[in-house]
Write an enzyme that holds these catalytic residues in place. Structure first.
Site, PDB file in Angstrom:
ATOM      1  N   GLY A 254       5.904  28.724 -25.329  1.00 23.05           N
ATOM      2  CA  GLY A 254       5.363  27.436 -25.732  1.00 23.05           C
ATOM      3  C   GLY A 254       3.994  27.190 -25.144  1.00 23.05           C
ATOM      4  O   GLY A 254       3.207  28.109 -24.926  1.00 23.05           O
ATOM      5  N   ALA A 256       1.057  25.852 -22.398  1.00 20.96           N
ATOM      6  CA  ALA A 256       0.825  25.958 -20.955  1.00 20.96           C
ATOM      7  C   ALA A 256       1.224  24.676 -20.250  1.00 20.96           C
ATOM      8  O   ALA A 256       1.708  24.702 -19.116  1.00 20.96           O
ATOM      9  CB  ALA A 256      -0.643  26.282 -20.695  1.00 20.96           C
ATOM     10  N   ARG A 257       1.044  23.554 -20.911  1.00 27.27           N
ATOM     11  CA  ARG A 257       1.368  22.273 -20.291  1.00 27.27           C
ATOM     12  C   ARG A 257       2.868  22.175 -19.987  1.00 27.27           C
ATOM     13  O   ARG A 257       3.275  21.821 -18.887  1.00 27.27           O
ATOM     14  CB  ARG A 257       0.930  21.132 -21.208  1.00 27.27           C
ATOM     15  CG  ARG A 257       0.900  19.790 -20.521  1.00 27.27           C
ATOM     16  CD  ARG A 257       0.432  18.688 -21.442  1.00 27.27           C
ATOM     17  NE  ARG A 257      -0.913  18.942 -21.954  1.00 27.27           N
ATOM     18  CZ  ARG A 257      -1.582  18.065 -22.696  1.00 27.27           C
ATOM     19  NH1 ARG A 257      -1.035  16.904 -23.018  1.00 27.27           N
ATOM     20  NH2 ARG A 257      -2.800  18.335 -23.125  1.00 27.27           N
ATOM     21  N   VAL A 258       3.695  22.495 -20.950  1.00 29.09           N
ATOM     22  CA  VAL A 258       5.143  22.453 -20.712  1.00 29.09           C
ATOM     23  C   VAL A 258       5.574  23.643 -19.856  1.00 29.09           C
ATOM     24  O   VAL A 258       6.551  23.554 -19.103  1.00 29.09           O
ATOM     25  CB  VAL A 258       5.905  22.404 -22.050  1.00 29.09           C
ATOM     26  CG1 VAL A 258       7.411  22.414 -21.813  1.00 29.09           C
ATOM     27  CG2 VAL A 258       5.511  21.161 -22.836  1.00 29.09           C
ATOM     28  N   GLU A 276       5.657  32.736 -21.862  1.00 28.72           N
ATOM     29  CA  GLU A 276       4.833  33.225 -22.965  1.00 28.72           C
ATOM     30  C   GLU A 276       4.086  32.030 -23.532  1.00 28.72           C
ATOM     31  O   GLU A 276       4.654  31.221 -24.262  1.00 28.72           O
ATOM     32  CB  GLU A 276       5.714  33.890 -24.028  1.00 28.72           C
ATOM     33  CG  GLU A 276       6.463  35.115 -23.528  1.00 28.72           C
ATOM     34  CD  GLU A 276       5.550  36.236 -23.068  1.00 28.72           C
ATOM     35  OE1 GLU A 276       4.364  36.263 -23.488  1.00 28.72           O
ATOM     36  OE2 GLU A 276       5.982  37.080 -22.273  1.00 28.72           O
ATOM     37  N   CYS A 311       0.426  31.889 -31.356  1.00 28.15           N
ATOM     38  CA  CYS A 311      -0.236  32.018 -30.059  1.00 28.15           C
ATOM     39  C   CYS A 311      -1.205  33.195 -30.020  1.00 28.15           C
ATOM     40  O   CYS A 311      -2.103  33.221 -29.183  1.00 28.15           O
ATOM     41  CB  CYS A 311       0.809  32.156 -28.950  1.00 28.15           C
ATOM     42  SG  CYS A 311       1.999  33.476 -29.232  1.00 28.15           S
TER      43      CYS A 311
END
Length: 542
Positions: A254, A256-258, A276, A311
């Site tokens: 998902g 980077a923030r989560v 990832e 991504c």
């Protein structure tokens, strides 16, 4: 949940390039194979508040998948893991064969679900999700026996006589949190790795792809051993409940923030993680590249890759200023060849996943509308945005600062192609980096100087299909890797084992310590066998 409460997670419910937690969906939780009904509150895409209405009272009266149920689920799976059933080669193979059977029998259902969630064309869905899942499963079936074999290791003279090996053992009970852009592949591929390694596994599919999430819940319950493999559907509350638990490994795909939230939750239990994530993946195009082939391959790596919602899709292009018009013309011509004259209505391009993502992308385009040189058309009712190319958008613009995760493709121009290195290095390390050139020295310099999770020269995204290459990020684009044997290794502990007999014991390692023992020990460790022999027989006093 302390620093990882539901409120905090809600604050990150729709990150940029969102492959994260969002709104809506029913939950299927499995506690001793009972389905627990749940209705999720409706969450705003960019706020952290739930919709307040009389329905809240009704929701609170329903059974939900909460921390207690998550704890019971993990306890049940851990008991089954501790029984040893998942460790056997026979169990692992039986589950992999069941997955292979599922992929054959339910191919149409999978493709239909992907179309419902993303408008993904059937052929694209087959190639990028079904076929790759089959390849992953077939490779695991063919190689599992070899993967499970202990790896022999040389020993040193200090342990003589001895033998040593590295034993791959399952980690235990693992959690896979998958994403919405490739909702089937990025769910089943890590599960294949976890099963191959002999673990019990919980899969949390993305609620943003509800048709695929529901299908995964039904199929894994039908085809696999539910005493060791479960699916938990839902949104933020379910994920929060799962992250409260102690796992032996978490793999999250998902944003980077989560990813930071997942890592913070894992840190509470010292749980290892594979993240990832993503980032702004550049494609450097040199003026000596084959223009037509380059344009086609960029199109495949952008708009034929879930319409840029991937991504590893090309996030922006860097090329020489004088070459940019030729590249734009080539992209325009090849886009028409691939998708027809009406790019907005093409049946061969996926739609935008949700209205919130559509609004985010529309805002990005509006901010740099004067830089659009191709495309820009949109249909909010159908959640469609045509392939859109920007030329020299400001470096301070949002589209150049954040991962786009959509059909917008900025082109950045430089005077010298090597100036592209500085542009790339000014941003966080990407998940993938691409280069198109015939210049051998430029290829070497690019590989040597640009840090990225993966790299591909003269094409896009195909490195993902090579199982012998690890797939993973670096820096903010992720940590850890998987695919093929790397998936097996990701969900395994490499245990060092040294075997010794009772014979061949040396008094050198035992007290009392003497000058003679010290000299002999130093000679042996240094590899000076002749000196060791002389000292042993008392022929050397030095």
């Amino acid at each position: 949940m302390g620093s990882l409460s539901s409120e905090l997670l809600l604050g990150f419910s729709a990150p940029i390039g969102s492959r994260a937690f969002s709104h809506r969906l029913t939950t299927k939780s499995f506690q001793k194979q009972l389905r627990v009904p749940y209705r999720c509150l409706a969450f705003s895409s960019y706020t952290c508040s739930a919709t307040l209405s009389p329905v809240i009272t009704e929701v609170e009266q329903k059974e939900t998948f909460d921390i207690d149920k998550a704890s019971l689920l993990v306890e049940e799976l851990r008991n089954n893991f501790d029984s040893g059933k998942t460790r056997s080669y026979e169990w692992r193979v039986s589950q992999l064969k069941s997955i292979a059977k599922m992929l054959e029998e339910k191919e149409k259902d999978i493709i239909d679900a992907l179309y419902k969630d993303l408008g993904k064309p059937g052929q694209e869905a087959f190639i990028s999700e079904v076929s790759m899942s089959k390849s992953s499963c077939n490779e695991a079936l063919g190689e599992l026996n070899q993967w499970m074999m202990p790896e022999k290791v040389k020993t040193s003279i200090t342990t003589y006589p001895s033998s040593a090996e590295i034993v791959s053992e399952p980690l235990g009970v693992v959690l896979v949190i998958s994403t919405w852009n490739f909702p089937f592949l990025l769910s089943i591929d890590p599960v294949i790795g976890a099963i191959s390694a002999g673990n019990s596994v919980v899969l949390k599919p993305s609620e943003i792809a509800p048709a695929t999430s529901s299908l995964l819940g039904n199929l894994l319950e039908e085809y696999l051993d539910n005493s060791a493999i479960r699916v938990v559907e839902g949104a933020v509350p379910e994920t929060t409940a799962l992250l409260e638990q102690k796992w032996d490994k978490i793999l999250y795909t998902g944003s980077a923030r989560v990813g930071r939230i997942v890592m913070a939750a894992a840190a509470k239990h010292l749980t290892p993680v594979t993240l990832e994530l993503g980032g702004k993946c550049p494609a450097v195009v040199d003026s000596d590249a084959d223009l037509q082939v380059t344009a086609r391959r960029i199109i495949v790596g952008k708009w034929a890759c879930n319409n840029g919602q991937a991504c590893i899709s090309v996030d922006y292009i860097i090329t020489q200023k004088e070459f940019a018009p030729k590249l734009i013309d080539a992209l325009r011509n090849e886009l028409e060849q691939c998708f027809g004259k009406d790019l907005l209505r093409s049946k061969d391009i996926s739609r935008i996943v949700s209205s919130s993502q559509f609004a985010r992308l529309a805002k990005l385009m509006d901010e740099v509308s004067d830089k659009i040189v191709l495309g820009g058309q949109r249909d909010e009712n159908q959640l469609r945005i045509a392939p859109t190319i920007l030329l020299d958008a400001s470096e301070d613009s949002t589209v150049m600062q954040e991962e786009i995760f959509g059909p917008i493709l900025p082109i950045v121009t430089v005077n010298n192609i090597k100036d592209s290195f500085g542009v790339i290095k000014s941003k966080p390390k990407p998940l993938a980096a691409y280069l198109f050139t015939n210049n051998e020295q430029l290829k070497k310099d690019y590989v040597q100087n640009i840090s990225s999770g993966g790299m591909l020269i003269n094409d896009t995204i195909l490195h993902l299909t090579v199982s012998g290459l690890p797939f993973g990020g670096v820096g903010e684009s992720g940590m850890g890797s998987y695919h093929g044997k790397f998936s097996f290794d990701t969900f395994s502990h490499k245990k060092s084992v040294l075997y010794r007999a009772f014979s061949g014991d040396s008094l050198l390692r035992y007290p009392p310590y003497t000058p003679e023992k010290e000299r002999l020990l130093k000679a042996i460790i240094s590899g000076n066998i002749l000196r060791a022999i002389l000292i042993f027989f008392g022929w050397s006093k030095e």
